[in-house]
Design a protein around this motif. Structure first.
Motif, mmCIF file in Angstrom:
data_model
loop_
_atom_site.group_PDB
_atom_site.id
_atom_site.type_symbol
_atom_site.label_atom_id
_atom_site.label_comp_id
_atom_site.label_asym_id
_atom_site.label_seq_id
_atom_site.Cartn_x
_atom_site.Cartn_y
_atom_site.Cartn_z
ATOM 1 N N PRO A 1 5.379 3.268 2.903
ATOM 2 C CA PRO A 1 4.440 2.249 2.440
ATOM 3 C C PRO A 1 4.255 1.142 3.470
ATOM 4 O O PRO A 1 5.112 0.947 4.328
ATOM 5 C CB PRO A 1 5.127 1.671 1.195
ATOM 6 N N ARG B 1 -2.406 0.587 -4.576
ATOM 7 C CA ARG B 1 -2.160 -0.732 -4.003
ATOM 8 C C ARG B 1 -1.660 -1.684 -5.075
ATOM 9 O O ARG B 1 -2.159 -1.685 -6.198
ATOM 10 C CB ARG B 1 -3.487 -1.240 -3.434
ATOM 11 N N THR C 1 -4.111 6.936 -2.244
ATOM 12 C CA THR C 1 -3.339 5.701 -2.094
ATOM 13 C C THR C 1 -3.336 4.903 -3.389
ATOM 14 O O THR C 1 -4.157 5.135 -4.280
ATOM 15 C CB THR C 1 -3.955 4.787 -1.002
ATOM 16 N N GLN D 1 0.850 -1.181 0.000
ATOM 17 C CA GLN D 1 0.000 0.000 0.000
ATOM 18 C C GLN D 1 0.891 1.238 0.000
ATOM 19 O O GLN D 1 1.741 1.399 0.873
ATOM 20 C CB GLN D 1 -0.911 -0.004 1.221
ATOM 21 N N LEU D 2 0.697 2.086 -1.029
ATOM 22 C CA LEU D 2 1.488 3.308 -1.171
ATOM 23 C C LEU D 2 0.629 4.502 -0.766
ATOM 24 O O LEU D 2 -0.548 4.565 -1.110
ATOM 25 C CB LEU D 2 1.934 3.481 -2.625
ATOM 26 N N ALA E 1 8.817 5.443 -2.760
ATOM 27 C CA ALA E 1 7.930 6.284 -1.943
ATOM 28 C C ALA E 1 8.695 7.509 -1.452
ATOM 29 O O ALA E 1 8.193 8.639 -1.509
ATOM 30 C CB ALA E 1 7.361 5.476 -0.780
ATOM 31 N N PRO F 1 0.156 9.064 -5.940
ATOM 32 C CA PRO F 1 0.483 7.653 -5.707
ATOM 33 C C PRO F 1 0.405 6.812 -6.980
ATOM 34 O O PRO F 1 0.960 5.707 -7.011
ATOM 35 C CB PRO F 1 -0.577 7.199 -4.692
#
Ligand SMILES: [Zn+2]
Ligand SMILES: [Zn+2]
Length: 428
Positions: A300, A263, A261, A200-201, A291, A217
């Motif tokens: 992340p 993913r 976000t 997950q970013l 990131a 993102p």
């Protein structure tokens, strides 16, 4: 080398064939193997084993103590797949069951685990009958939920190696699309390790027209995906191999909204613990660095689900088992195999017990059909595991599977007294 018993094919085998057809007709999904476990437990009880059910869910453990000597573990997996069988066999499955999401799904033994259960039930009975020819302990383990890579872990967590005699070796086998009667083996890595990563970013969302006010993102995720391709190309040595696949990429809801976000779902396959570590470390390094490079407001979150480790068939033990199998079946029935990209959780048992695992494949495809397909250049068209058309031919698959386990076990157990050996004893 002949087995010191030549009567089992007349008095044990018919019951085993019936058991196989019954299991095939009544497949059960991973974790739901209640009926199958009951059949396995009954076969072990009838053969004189101490039987414990409900180990790690529906797992069954049978112990046969026969004096001092090594403890040899034999493992079979029991679960079927959510597949609609299309083999046309008279004993084909028409079963349906509740899938993981509660929906109704067709169920079939499309991976051949019913053959594994039957072969182990037969081997357990035959070893009990041959007890004058060995000493030690046989540990017969029927494992649930292999297809979810969960059953071995569950049985170990439920005290398999504390509640029962600890093995000195773990033996397992899988039926596959080799000619029936043949055994495929390999020393070292046999099947790939599988790891599943979820990333997950975190960015900072905003209007699509004002990217300068956001941390995007989507760009971060795109950079991660591109950069991950460099791991296999630039970090894994040329003589090694691995796969890194981003199979899932999710972000955003609308073209003019920069989301908060993104993913990623990542699948990793590797064949050595060193390469596995290298790939996983590289993924984490790249994700964190991308990131940071984007100015992410927070680091992340990377989650690894338990997958399967690389299945390593211990080289020394595999050579010894291979020699025993060649002595029994004839070297012409043994076949070297390349590493297989699918995965198995049987290796967890040997890892947890700190002992060698030996794992081989044996053929379930009609030999004449295989030869014809080979001559016509369409070997790839033969049904293989997980196909709705896959089901091993009953014979010589079953006989080979029983004998392979017995021969491999006898070679690892201690010497017997030979008493009550009866006619036909000894090796030929
Ligand atoms: Zn399978
Ligand atoms: Zn399987």
């Amino acid at each position: 080398m002949a087995l010191p018993d030549d009567t089992w094919q007349t008095d044990l085998l018919p019951g085993l064939e019936a058991l196989y057809e019954d299991l095939h007709r009544h497949p059960e999904l991973s974790g739901q193997e209640h009926r199958t476990a009951g059949k396995a437990a009954r076969a072990l009880t009838e053969a004189g084993y101490e039987v414990t059910e409900g180990v790690g869910g529906t797992g069954v453990v049978g112990v046969l103590r026969n004096g001092d000597g090594p403890v040899v573990m034999l493992r079979a997996d029991m679960d079927a797949l959510p597949v609609r069988e299309n083999t046309g066999l008279p004993y084909a499955s028409e079963a349906v069951a509740d899938g993981p999401d509660g929906e109704s799904v067709p169920v079939a033994h499309a991976c051949g685990h019913d053959m594994h259960v039957t072969a182990l039930a037969g081997a357990a009975a035959l070893l009990a009958r041959l007890r004058a020819h060995w000493s030690g302990t046989v540990l017969a383990v029927f494992q649930p939920a292999e297809e979810l890579m969960a059953g071995a872990r569950a049985m170990i967590a439920d005290g398999l190696f504390e509640r029962f005699p600890r093995p000195s070796v773990v033996l397992g086998q899988h039926v596959g699309p080799l000619p029936a009667g043949m055994i495929g083996h390999r020393e070292g890595p046999v099947m790939a390790g599988a790891d599943v990563g979820d990333v997950q970013l975190f960015g900072r969302g905003g209007h699509g027209s004002r990217p300068e006010a956001t941390v995007d993102p989507v760009l971060m995720a795109a950079s991660v995906v591109v950069r991950l391709q460099g791991i296999v190309a630039r970090e894994v040595p040329a003589a090694e191999t691995a796969v890194v696949t981003v199979g899932r990429l999710q972000a955003g809801t609308k073209e003019n909204v920069i989301p908060d976000t993104a993913r990623l779902g990542i699948s990793v396959r590797s064949y050595t613990p060193q390469v596995r570590r290298l790939v996983i470390d590289a993924i984490e390094r790249i994700v964190n660095a991308e990131a940071a490079a984007s100015g992410a407001p927070k680091p992340p979150v990377i989650t690894w689900s338990p997958g399967a480790p690389v299945l390593v068939s211990d080289p020394e033990a595999t050579r010894a088992v291979g020699a025993d199998l060649a002595a029994h079946f004839g070297a012409e029935r043994l076949l070297p195999l390349p590493p297989i990209a699918a995965s198995e959780d049987v290796g967890l048992f040997g890892e947890a017990a700190g002992v060698p695992t030996v794992f081989w494949f044996w053929g379930g495809t009609d030999a004449a059909a295989t030869l014809a397909a080979f001559q016509e250049g369409r070997l790839d068209e033969l049904p293989s595991n997980h196909s709705p058309e896959f089901a091993p031919v009953l014979q010589p698959t079953l006989t080979t599977g029983v004998e392979a386990l017995v021969v491999a076990a006898l070679g690892r157990l201690g010497a017997g007294t030979g008493a009550d050996a009866g006619a036909g004893a000894g090796s030929a």
